[in-house]
Write an enzyme that holds these catalytic residues in place. Sequence first.
Site, PDB file in Angstrom:
ATOM      1  N   TYR A  40       1.319  -1.044   0.286  1.00 49.46           N
ATOM      2  CA  TYR A  40      -0.057  -0.094   0.029  1.00 49.46           C
ATOM      3  C   TYR A  40       1.082   1.123  -0.702  1.00 49.46           C
ATOM      4  O   TYR A  40       0.541   2.283  -1.217  1.00 49.46           O
ATOM      5  CB  TYR A  40      -1.227   0.116   0.902  1.00 49.46           C
ATOM      6  CG  TYR A  40      -2.013   1.157   1.191  1.00 49.46           C
ATOM      7  CD1 TYR A  40      -3.075   0.651   0.760  1.00 49.46           C
ATOM      8  CD2 TYR A  40      -1.833   1.995   1.954  1.00 49.46           C
ATOM      9  CE1 TYR A  40      -4.115   1.785   0.385  1.00 49.46           C
ATOM     10  CE2 TYR A  40      -2.931   3.167   1.678  1.00 49.46           C
ATOM     11  CZ  TYR A  40      -3.997   3.054   1.200  1.00 49.46           C
ATOM     12  OH  TYR A  40      -4.995   4.157   1.321  1.00 49.46           O
ATOM     13  N   LYS A  94       1.366   3.918  -2.935  1.00 48.16           N
ATOM     14  CA  LYS A  94       0.945   5.412  -2.619  1.00 48.16           C
ATOM     15  C   LYS A  94       1.869   6.384  -3.117  1.00 48.16           C
ATOM     16  O   LYS A  94       1.440   7.870  -3.152  1.00 48.16           O
ATOM     17  CB  LYS A  94       0.245   5.719  -1.143  1.00 48.16           C
ATOM     18  CG  LYS A  94      -1.272   5.069  -0.936  1.00 48.16           C
ATOM     19  CD  LYS A  94      -2.299   5.687  -2.342  1.00 48.16           C
ATOM     20  CE  LYS A  94      -3.306   4.748  -1.489  1.00 48.16           C
ATOM     21  NZ  LYS A  94      -4.651   5.504  -2.732  1.00 48.16           N
TER      22      LYS A  94
END
Length: 242
Positions: free
Chosen positions: A152, A156
């Site tokens: 993640y 991002k």
Amino acid sequence: MLKDKTVVVTGAAKGIGKAVALAFAKEGCNIVLNYHSSVSDETIQEIEACGVKCLPVQGDVSDFAFAGSLVKQVKKEFGSIDVLVNNAGITRDMLLMRMSEEQFDAVIDTNLKGTFNMIRHASSLMLKQRSGAIINMSSVVGVTGNAGQANYAASKAGVIGLTKATAKELAARGVTCNAIAPGFVETDMTAVLSEELQAQMLEVIPLKRAAKPEEIADAAVFLADQSYITGQVLNVDGGMVM
């Protein structure tokens, strides 16, 4: 003025995406509501109650061909894309040493590649228009990293780099590209966290509370209405990252 603009929001069935779609609808924008699995009739009705059109489109933005077909469908229906909000995102949390290839790839494919796919197809339309605003949903985790979220965090952080590169490439034609980095937000995704973990997260937030999805949506509306802000990452995190 955003009234009568066409806004595409990916991952808009619930949470931040739904809040973003509703916020733009309240500004008088027509909404293209992309979702992956299902969207409630109530959500569509809420948007249309604002006196605007709502076009729900099911599909996976990690699919390059689908992203292209979505942009073509929007062009046919509305003639333009004035604002693109790349919100679609998933998590597959796991400690790095136990993380599977599938868990890593799935998150990168949706969160980062999906954002690229939509920008790749929508930007050509915006360049011809010589106007447009692209808003990418990143995360404070993309800035700070987080244990158990290597996939993640990587996705991002990649969104931030993609945002800045896109901003530089499209600026000459009047197209802006910015990112929002939310902190801890009250959504279905965070509701599954244990009370202990939620308490730990609130402890490091100076404002001592989670954000409401509507507060992230307000930031998206703000950025869409700015013609001289581009290549920026706006942290909406209660002071978590300074």
